[in-house]
Write an enzyme that holds these catalytic residues in place. Structure first.
Site, PDB file in Angstrom:
ATOM      1  N   GLN A  44       0.829  -1.209   0.000  1.00  0.00           N
ATOM      2  CA  GLN A  44       0.000   0.000   0.000  1.00  0.00           C
ATOM      3  C   GLN A  44       0.863   1.259   0.000  1.00  0.00           C
ATOM      4  O   GLN A  44       1.775   1.403   0.816  1.00  0.00           O
ATOM      5  CB  GLN A  44      -0.924   0.049   1.219  1.00  0.00           C
ATOM      6  CG  GLN A  44      -1.933   1.179   1.048  1.00  0.00           C
ATOM      7  CD  GLN A  44      -2.760   1.465   2.283  1.00  0.00           C
ATOM      8  OE1 GLN A  44      -2.229   1.876   3.306  1.00  0.00           O
ATOM      9  NE2 GLN A  44      -4.060   1.249   2.180  1.00  0.00           N
ATOM     10  N   CYS A  50      -6.779   7.184   4.853  1.00  0.00           N
ATOM     11  CA  CYS A  50      -6.126   7.422   6.144  1.00  0.00           C
ATOM     12  C   CYS A  50      -6.503   8.805   6.679  1.00  0.00           C
ATOM     13  O   CYS A  50      -6.281   9.812   6.015  1.00  0.00           O
ATOM     14  CB  CYS A  50      -4.613   7.310   6.002  1.00  0.00           C
ATOM     15  SG  CYS A  50      -3.799   7.596   7.586  1.00  0.00           S
ATOM     16  N   ASN A  97     -15.009  -3.459   4.600  1.00  0.00           N
ATOM     17  CA  ASN A  97     -14.095  -3.326   5.742  1.00  0.00           C
ATOM     18  C   ASN A  97     -14.734  -2.487   6.847  1.00  0.00           C
ATOM     19  O   ASN A  97     -15.455  -1.537   6.581  1.00  0.00           O
ATOM     20  CB  ASN A  97     -12.780  -2.669   5.275  1.00  0.00           C
ATOM     21  CG  ASN A  97     -11.854  -2.317   6.421  1.00  0.00           C
ATOM     22  OD1 ASN A  97     -11.570  -1.139   6.650  1.00  0.00           O
ATOM     23  ND2 ASN A  97     -11.398  -3.305   7.165  1.00  0.00           N
ATOM     24  N   ASP A 146     -15.056  -3.378  11.322  1.00  0.00           N
ATOM     25  CA  ASP A 146     -15.700  -4.164  12.381  1.00  0.00           C
ATOM     26  C   ASP A 146     -16.054  -5.592  11.960  1.00  0.00           C
ATOM     27  O   ASP A 146     -16.968  -6.184  12.542  1.00  0.00           O
ATOM     28  CB  ASP A 146     -16.983  -3.470  12.881  1.00  0.00           C
ATOM     29  CG  ASP A 146     -16.720  -2.082  13.432  1.00  0.00           C
ATOM     30  OD1 ASP A 146     -15.559  -1.786  13.739  1.00  0.00           O
ATOM     31  OD2 ASP A 146     -17.686  -1.301  13.546  1.00  0.00           O
TER      32      ASP A 146
HETATM   33  C1  LIG Z   1      -3.308   0.673  14.158  1.00  0.00           C
HETATM   34  C2  LIG Z   1      -3.996   0.891  12.825  1.00  0.00           C
HETATM   35  C3  LIG Z   1      -3.220   1.147  11.711  1.00  0.00           C
HETATM   36  C4  LIG Z   1      -3.836   1.338  10.456  1.00  0.00           C
HETATM   37  N1  LIG Z   1      -3.048   1.549   9.355  1.00  0.00           N
HETATM   38  C5  LIG Z   1      -3.620   1.661   8.135  1.00  0.00           C
HETATM   39  C6  LIG Z   1      -2.815   1.791   6.952  1.00  0.00           C
HETATM   40  O1  LIG Z   1      -1.583   1.802   6.993  1.00  0.00           O
HETATM   41  N2  LIG Z   1      -3.470   1.904   5.756  1.00  0.00           N
HETATM   42  C7  LIG Z   1      -4.845   1.882   5.662  1.00  0.00           C
HETATM   43  O2  LIG Z   1      -5.386   1.970   4.571  1.00  0.00           O
HETATM   44  N3  LIG Z   1      -5.618   1.744   6.767  1.00  0.00           N
HETATM   45  C8  LIG Z   1      -5.033   1.616   7.972  1.00  0.00           C
HETATM   46  N4  LIG Z   1      -5.826   1.421   9.068  1.00  0.00           N
HETATM   47  C9  LIG Z   1      -7.274   1.194   8.897  1.00  0.00           C
HETATM   48  C10 LIG Z   1      -7.562  -0.307   8.787  1.00  0.00           C
HETATM   49  O3  LIG Z   1      -6.966  -0.865   7.617  1.00  0.00           O
HETATM   50  C11 LIG Z   1      -9.075  -0.572   8.724  1.00  0.00           C
HETATM   51  O4  LIG Z   1      -9.617   0.136   7.636  1.00  0.00           O
HETATM   52  C12 LIG Z   1      -9.789  -0.144  10.002  1.00  0.00           C
HETATM   53  O5  LIG Z   1      -9.078  -0.566  11.161  1.00  0.00           O
HETATM   54  C13 LIG Z   1     -11.220  -0.709  10.063  1.00  0.00           C
HETATM   55  O6  LIG Z   1     -11.213  -2.115   9.959  1.00  0.00           O
HETATM   56  P1  LIG Z   1     -11.331  -3.092  11.264  1.00  0.00           P
HETATM   57  O7  LIG Z   1     -12.575  -2.681  11.997  1.00  0.00           O
HETATM   58  O8  LIG Z   1     -11.398  -4.471  10.705  1.00  0.00           O
HETATM   59  O9  LIG Z   1     -10.102  -2.833  12.086  1.00  0.00           O
HETATM   60  C14 LIG Z   1      -5.248   1.284  10.326  1.00  0.00           C
HETATM   61  C15 LIG Z   1      -6.013   1.053  11.481  1.00  0.00           C
HETATM   62  C16 LIG Z   1      -5.417   0.849  12.708  1.00  0.00           C
HETATM   63  C17 LIG Z   1      -6.268   0.576  13.903  1.00  0.00           C
END
Ligand SMILES: Cc1cc2nc3c(=O)[nH]c(=O)nc-3n(C[C@H](O)[C@H](O)[C@H](O)COP(=O)(O)O)c2cc1C
Length: 303
Positions: A66, A96, A193, A195
């Site tokens: 990415q 982001c 994506n 939760d």
């Molecule tokens: C610690 C952390 C780091 C993340 N880093 C990125 C990243 O580098 N690139 C990105 O697109 N999203 C990033 N995200 C977002 C996650 O990819 C994802 O979209 C978000 O956590 C929601 O999905 P989940 O509920 O399954 O965690 C990050 C989220 C967290 C909590």
């Protein structure tokens, strides 16, 4: 179990580094995994302070690299470098929300406010590489601007192969429950994506027209989660997994960086277990590799 739905590991800065990807691979040889985001400036300048600028992905199976940035040419150059380093596809970060990326760099979620620039970047990256290109975005900047579908249209027109949609706006950051819209009429395959943790969550998004599901935070301390969702048993002794993951982190970062970095993983692996908070406090004070290994062995009862 989920028919044609693909399950992805989400990009997680500070988490989906090479050591974590390596431990996930032991459970899920074919699962697509997205790397932590990589700055187009940092990689094109080969900045030495960022180890992932030098990652080689040839032995990693299905890994998407990415990138984030707002400079059209540098994004294309960064994609080429990552292709040459063995990435199987390129994912463009358009979601982001952190100020350093979205405000100061005009990248990440900022691209949801500038679809014209977003499209220029998508076209340039698609032109620059032979491997597939995807984007990862959110519903929109805030609840007044839920214009993700325009971005998807532009992505399809630009030759982007698929997209991930995180069911929150930039304004929501990570707060409140993710809400995923129906995408049955989208022009490109969309991965859900936000939760997603269980088999039922995955079945739920299938019904809304998503081609896959991407799991982020639910992987913390559970690199076997996707294998488990696909019907495998979780590991019998988590301590063995923790020790292997630690070895991979030591290999990659060296002890000085790996030990503090690994504390969060120890906390996640041990969460909910008896005496886990005392164990966490103890581990947070350890600075020696051998002491850390003994503490892990003791906690998980490995003689
Ligand atoms: C610690 C952390 C780091 C993340 N880093 C990125 C990243 O580098 N690139 C990105 O697109 N999203 C990033 N995200 C977002 C996650 O990819 C994802 O979209 C978000 O956590 C929601 O999905 P989940 O509920 O399954 O965690 C990050 C989220 C967290 C909590």
């Amino acid at each position: 179990m989920f028919d044609d739905v693909k399950i992805f590991v989400a990009p997680l800065a500070g988490v989906t580094d090479r050591p974590f990807r390596r431990i996930i691979r032991e459970f899920s040889p074919n699962t697509p995994i997205v790397t932590e985001m990589i700055s187009c400036h940092s990689i094109t300048q080969a900045r030495k302070n960022c180890l992932r600028n030098f990652d080689q992905y040839f032995d990693e199976g299905n890994v998407g690299a990415q990138i984030f940035g707002a400079d059209v040419n540098l994004m294309a150059d960064a994609a080429k470098i990552l292709q040459d380093n063995g990435a199987k596809w390129i994912d463009i970060n358009m979601g982001c929300p952190v100020p350093k990326v979205a405000t100061r760099a005009g990248a990440g979620a900022h691209l949801m406010q500038d679809h014209v620039l977003a499209e220029k970047i998508m076209r340039a990256v698609v032109r620059a590489v032979d491997i597939p290109v995807s984007i990862k975005t959110r519903l929109g900047w805030d609840s007044e601007h839920l214009d993700w579908d325009d971005l998807m249209r532009r992505a399809a027109d630009s030759g982007v192969r698929f997209a991930t949609l995180h069911g929150r706006t930039r304004a929501q950051l990570y707060l409140g429950a993710a809400q995923l819209p129906n995408v049955l009429s989208a022009q490109i395959p969309i991965i859900a994506n936000g939760d997603i943790k269980t088999a039922d969550d995955i079945k739920g998004v299938q019904g809304l027209g998503y081609s896959g599901a991407m799991i982020g935070r639910a992987m913390f301390g559970r690199p076997w989660l996707i294998a488990q969702l696909l019907g495998e048993n979780p590991p019998q002794n988590v301590g063995d997994v923790v020790l292997r993951h630690l070895e991979y982190a030591l290999d990659y970062y060296g002890a000085k960086t790996a030990i503090p970095m690994f504390r969060k993983h120890v906390a996640w692996y041990s969460a909910g277990m008896v005496n886990s908070s005392e164990f966490r406090i103890k581990v947070n004070q350890i600075t020696d590799v051998d002491v850390l290994k003994v503490a892990i062995r003791e906690f998980w009862g490995i003689i």
